[in-house]
Design an enzyme around this catalytic site. Structure first.
Site, mmCIF file in Angstrom:
data_model
loop_
_atom_site.group_PDB
_atom_site.id
_atom_site.type_symbol
_atom_site.label_atom_id
_atom_site.label_comp_id
_atom_site.label_asym_id
_atom_site.label_seq_id
_atom_site.Cartn_x
_atom_site.Cartn_y
_atom_site.Cartn_z
ATOM 1 N N HIS A 107 -20.598 23.785 -39.719
ATOM 2 C CA HIS A 107 -21.579 22.853 -40.288
ATOM 3 C C HIS A 107 -22.627 22.427 -39.241
ATOM 4 C CE1 HIS A 107 -22.796 19.548 -43.083
ATOM 5 N NE2 HIS A 107 -23.149 18.977 -41.934
ATOM 6 N N GLU A 108 -22.154 21.952 -38.103
ATOM 7 C CA GLU A 108 -23.097 21.432 -37.099
ATOM 8 C C GLU A 108 -23.913 22.560 -36.477
ATOM 9 O OE1 GLU A 108 -23.818 18.437 -37.127
ATOM 10 O OE2 GLU A 108 -22.060 17.594 -38.096
ATOM 11 N N HIS A 156 -28.421 20.066 -45.521
ATOM 12 C CA HIS A 156 -27.224 19.856 -46.344
ATOM 13 C C HIS A 156 -27.354 20.577 -47.681
ATOM 14 C CE1 HIS A 156 -26.102 16.167 -43.785
ATOM 15 N NE2 HIS A 156 -25.519 17.274 -43.352
ATOM 16 N N CYS A 204 -22.562 29.321 -48.455
ATOM 17 C CA CYS A 204 -22.902 29.867 -49.773
ATOM 18 C C CYS A 204 -23.988 30.938 -49.579
ATOM 19 C CB CYS A 204 -23.362 28.755 -50.710
ATOM 20 S SG CYS A 204 -24.993 28.089 -50.283
HETATM 21 ZN ZN LIG Z 1 -24.661 17.617 -41.583
HETATM 22 ZN ZN LIG Z 2 -24.865 26.224 -48.933
#
Ligand SMILES: [Zn+2]
Ligand SMILES: [Zn+2]
Length: 205
Positions: free
Chosen positions: A153-154, A163, A188
């Site tokens: 994520h980061e 996001h 995704c």
């Molecule tokens: Zn974030």
């Molecule tokens: Zn995504």
């Protein structure tokens, strides 16, 4: 007549690694433990980062501690100032730096953060402090999975990913540990396309 449920087939199989060609390039993603950390966890993170981002990885401690970022009134560490320090320490071969700490992190508007990143920048950090929630003290697979998801994520943010609304995508914003457990360690299709574009842009620089 029974309703026929159409199976939704993926249009094509989604490549789960971004821009394969980057493997052969000299730039690498530095994965930087702060303080004592579990080497097994770092090998796992390394492998998973390579899988998603396609860059070679190097495990390299850059900061011995983050005492300079301690806010005594909150007894937490200010992640933004750690990021600034890390970015200033980056060699030109380090395309990105992901630091991992055990201390609790915050930014002023929030009670805590699992991590923070410089959007489209060089450095990001995650904290494992709250990723053990509900698991007890023993090392578990769930804990490792949470760390990997937050790492992806980061790092994704440093490649300019924002996001994502898809709650199974690693770029989904997590308010609680439940959200972290619900998302996957994959991007995704939409985020993967954006990542590939970002990597291509970096390659042209
Ligand atoms: Zn974030
Ligand atoms: Zn995504």
């Amino acid at each position: 007549m029974p309703k026929s449920k159409k199976k939704i087939k993926p249009i094509n199989s989604t490549p789960q690694t971004a821009a394969r060609q980057s493997i052969t390039r000299p730039e690498r993603i530095i994965i930087s433990p702060i303080g004592d950390q579990d080497p097994e966890l770092f090998r796992l993170i390394s492998r998973e980062i390579n899988r998603i981002f396609g860059y070679r990885t190097e495990i390299k401690p850059l900061l011995k501690d983050v005492d300079f970022a301690l806010d005594p009134s909150r007894n937490q560490h200010y992640s933004t100032s750690i990021l600034e320090k890390l970015a200033s320490m980056a060699s030109h071969q380090a395309i990105k730096i992901l630091a991992i700490t055990k201390v609790d992190l915050f930014i002023p508007i929030l009670t805590h953060v699992y991590g923070e990143a410089q959007l489209g920048g060089k450095a990001c950090i995650i904290s494992t402090h709250r990723l053990n929630e509900g698991l007890g003290a023993s090392v578990s697979k769930t804990f490792h999975q949470r760390v990997v998801k937050e790492a992806i994520h980061e790092l994704g943010h440093t490649f300019n990913l924002r996001h994502c609304r898809d709650h199974t995508c690693s770029m989904h914003y997590c308010r609680s540990i439940k959200d972290v457990d619900r998302k996957s360690d994959q991007l995704c299709r939409y985020c993967l396309v954006l990542l590939n574009d970002a990597i291509k842009r970096l390659a042209k620089k």
